[in-house]
Write a protein that holds these residues in place. Structure first.
Motif, PDB file in Angstrom:
ATOM      1  N   THR A   1      19.404 -18.942  57.602  1.00 27.53           N
ATOM      2  CA  THR A   1      20.219 -20.245  57.703  1.00 27.53           C
ATOM      3  C   THR A   1      20.268 -21.195  56.446  1.00 27.53           C
ATOM      4  O   THR A   1      21.195 -21.628  56.064  1.00 27.53           O
ATOM      5  CB  THR A   1      20.172 -20.854  59.117  1.00 27.53           C
ATOM      6  N   GLN A   2      19.063 -21.077  55.949  1.00 29.69           N
ATOM      7  CA  GLN A   2      18.926 -22.061  54.846  1.00 29.69           C
ATOM      8  C   GLN A   2      19.663 -21.546  53.692  1.00 29.69           C
ATOM      9  O   GLN A   2      20.139 -22.373  52.603  1.00 29.69           O
ATOM     10  CB  GLN A   2      17.513 -22.302  54.254  1.00 29.69           C
ATOM     11  N   ASP A   3      20.319 -20.262  53.481  1.00 26.35           N
ATOM     12  CA  ASP A   3      21.234 -19.829  52.583  1.00 26.35           C
ATOM     13  C   ASP A   3      22.739 -19.970  53.067  1.00 26.35           C
ATOM     14  O   ASP A   3      23.643 -19.306  52.077  1.00 26.35           O
ATOM     15  CB  ASP A   3      20.647 -18.319  52.285  1.00 26.35           C
ATOM     16  N   THR A   4      23.093 -20.049  54.327  1.00 31.65           N
ATOM     17  CA  THR A   4      24.359 -19.907  54.712  1.00 31.65           C
ATOM     18  C   THR A   4      25.492 -20.998  53.855  1.00 31.65           C
ATOM     19  O   THR A   4      26.413 -20.377  53.820  1.00 31.65           O
ATOM     20  CB  THR A   4      24.382 -20.247  56.440  1.00 31.65           C
ATOM     21  N   LEU A   5      24.894 -22.164  53.935  1.00 34.80           N
ATOM     22  CA  LEU A   5      26.012 -23.031  53.082  1.00 34.80           C
ATOM     23  C   LEU A   5      26.411 -22.349  51.656  1.00 34.80           C
ATOM     24  O   LEU A   5      27.700 -22.501  51.605  1.00 34.80           O
ATOM     25  CB  LEU A   5      25.567 -24.609  52.963  1.00 34.80           C
ATOM     26  N   ALA A   6      25.655 -22.096  51.044  1.00 34.69           N
ATOM     27  CA  ALA A   6      25.750 -21.519  49.510  1.00 34.69           C
ATOM     28  C   ALA A   6      26.857 -20.182  49.861  1.00 34.69           C
ATOM     29  O   ALA A   6      27.497 -20.097  49.064  1.00 34.69           O
ATOM     30  CB  ALA A   6      24.665 -21.271  48.852  1.00 34.69           C
ATOM     31  N   ALA A   7      26.316 -19.654  50.791  1.00 39.30           N
ATOM     32  CA  ALA A   7      26.857 -18.145  50.872  1.00 39.30           C
ATOM     33  C   ALA A   7      28.528 -18.432  51.330  1.00 39.30           C
ATOM     34  O   ALA A   7      29.205 -17.618  50.888  1.00 39.30           O
ATOM     35  CB  ALA A   7      26.382 -17.290  51.924  1.00 39.30           C
ATOM     36  N   LEU A   8      28.515 -19.354  52.283  1.00 36.63           N
ATOM     37  CA  LEU A   8      29.988 -19.523  52.792  1.00 36.63           C
ATOM     38  C   LEU A   8      30.849 -20.276  51.563  1.00 36.63           C
ATOM     39  O   LEU A   8      32.061 -19.976  51.681  1.00 36.63           O
ATOM     40  CB  LEU A   8      30.057 -20.732  53.972  1.00 36.63           C
ATOM     41  N   ALA A   9      30.194 -21.213  50.651  1.00 36.21           N
ATOM     42  CA  ALA A   9      30.904 -21.455  49.610  1.00 36.21           C
ATOM     43  C   ALA A   9      31.646 -20.378  48.808  1.00 36.21           C
ATOM     44  O   ALA A   9      32.760 -20.229  48.455  1.00 36.21           O
ATOM     45  CB  ALA A   9      30.411 -22.400  48.804  1.00 36.21           C
ATOM     46  N   GLU A  10      30.375 -19.286  48.311  1.00 37.52           N
ATOM     47  CA  GLU A  10      31.020 -18.306  47.593  1.00 37.52           C
ATOM     48  C   GLU A  10      32.241 -17.528  48.602  1.00 37.52           C
ATOM     49  O   GLU A  10      33.197 -16.935  47.727  1.00 37.52           O
ATOM     50  CB  GLU A  10      29.978 -17.440  47.350  1.00 37.52           C
ATOM     51  N   LEU A  11      31.895 -17.443  49.737  1.00 40.68           N
ATOM     52  CA  LEU A  11      33.073 -16.449  50.463  1.00 40.68           C
ATOM     53  C   LEU A  11      34.153 -17.187  50.587  1.00 40.68           C
ATOM     54  O   LEU A  11      35.331 -16.562  50.630  1.00 40.68           O
ATOM     55  CB  LEU A  11      32.386 -16.222  51.950  1.00 40.68           C
ATOM     56  N   SER A  12      34.237 -18.647  50.866  1.00 38.10           N
ATOM     57  CA  SER A  12      35.476 -19.192  50.861  1.00 38.10           C
ATOM     58  C   SER A  12      36.550 -19.119  49.620  1.00 38.10           C
ATOM     59  O   SER A  12      37.574 -19.165  49.457  1.00 38.10           O
ATOM     60  CB  SER A  12      35.320 -20.684  51.462  1.00 38.10           C
TER      61      SER A  12
END
Length: 320
Positions: free
Chosen positions: A79-90
């Motif tokens: 979860t601590q990596d989700t925000l950055a991952a979602l930014a790349e995904l979006s």
């Protein structure tokens, strides 16, 4: 339906491998040495019954995936990596994709829903380990684990049923559940013991600490009006892989690999947050959160603390 597994570690790698083996179109997104190993040699999946190496397509970032509407992205990072991952995904994917959170905790779905309208929760019960770059170990067979799925925040639809059908056909037990977050909150209570296992090591020495942490968690969920399902762990059914028994859960493995970070802020920390919001004391979960984070920051391996040391630290922090 194509599956893009974003975070191909223990959980993502196992789910992606089994879906690929059973005829699904799968692309993995992995990082660093793991990406290079899978790219060059394939992904090896070791189970109690067999070892297979799979030539699964893999990329190192979402920008390298040619997304199409109807793709299903399985988020499987911590979860601590989700925000950055979602930014790349979006930045790389159209909003019409489906995002399914095959992750611990209950925060990932909220983060995903800010960016994508079709978000699904997956309650993961799957003993697995990321043993080395390019190699995943799954400790249950012939059923690999349990992946219940439902639309977030609630509801049942054709996509949820299709996902459950795909998981079931790929060696997982899976049901489409309109109240999937009820199950994820139940899994959260189970995961409150992850920090105990990481700090003290596997075994019964932390049994009373786990009981206290879950007692605090249940009290916070009651105060918040959250109904949690009884989610039974499957670790007791695990079997050795290549002669090696499973050593510990995800937090234990993070300390063992020296990743520098653990997900306790979204496990024990979720209970601390609810306690502060609803006036419920959570001293055990707060101490577990702080100690596990400190161990990760300082590069300490798992099992470096005794139960007596924990209780002493708790008394010093609370005066009780």
């Amino acid at each position: 339906m194509r599956f893009v597994v974003y975070g191909a570690g223990a959980i993502g790698g196992t789910v992606g491998a089994q879906l690929f083996r059973h005829g699904h179109d799968v692309t993995l997104i992995a990082r660093g040495a793991h990406y290079e190993a899978v790219r060059d040699h394939g992904l090896r999946l070791d189970t109690p019954d067999e070892s297979v190496t799979l030539d699964i397509p893999v990329v190192s970032r979402p920008a390298d995936v040619k997304f199409a509407p109807g793709d299903v992205v399985l988020l499987a990072m911590k979860t601590q990596d989700t925000l950055a991952a979602l930014a790349e995904l979006s930045a790389a994917a159209p909003p019409e994709i489906v995002v399914a959170c095959a992750q611990n905790g209950v925060e990932n779905e909220r983060l995903a829903l800010r960016l994508f309208p079709d978000v699904y929760g997956v309650c993961v019960v799957l003993p697995a380990a990321f043993s080395e770059p390019g190699v995943i170990e799954a400790y249950l067979a012939p059923v690999t684990g349990q992946l219940d799925v439902g639309r977030y925040p609630r509801g049942d639809d054709e996509t949820a049923r299709s996902l459950a059908e795909a998981f079931t056909g790929a060696t997982f037990e899976s049901q489409a559940r309109p109240d999937v977050m009820r199950y994820k909150y139940g899994k959260l209570l189970n995961n409150l013991g992850n920090a105990v296992e990481a700090l003290l090591g596997p075994g019964d020495q932390g049994k009373e600490i786990v009981r206290r942490a879950r007692e605090e968690g249940a009290a916070c969920l009651r105060a918040a009006g959250v109904d949690a399902a009884d989610v039974r762990p499957l670790v007791g059914r695990s079997r050795p892989v290549r002669g090696r028994p499973r050593t510990g859960g995800s937090t234990y493995q993070s300390l063992q690999r020296g990743t520098g970070a653990v997900e306790v802020d979204y496990l024990n920390g979720e209970i601390v947050l609810l306690g502060r919001e609803h006036g419920v004391p959570t001293p055990v979960n707060e101490l577990l959160r702080r100690l596990a984070n400190r161990s990760a920051r300082e590069g300490r391996g798992p099992g470096r603390m005794t139960a007596e040391e924990f209780w002493t630290a708790l008394e010093e922090n609370t005066g009780r």
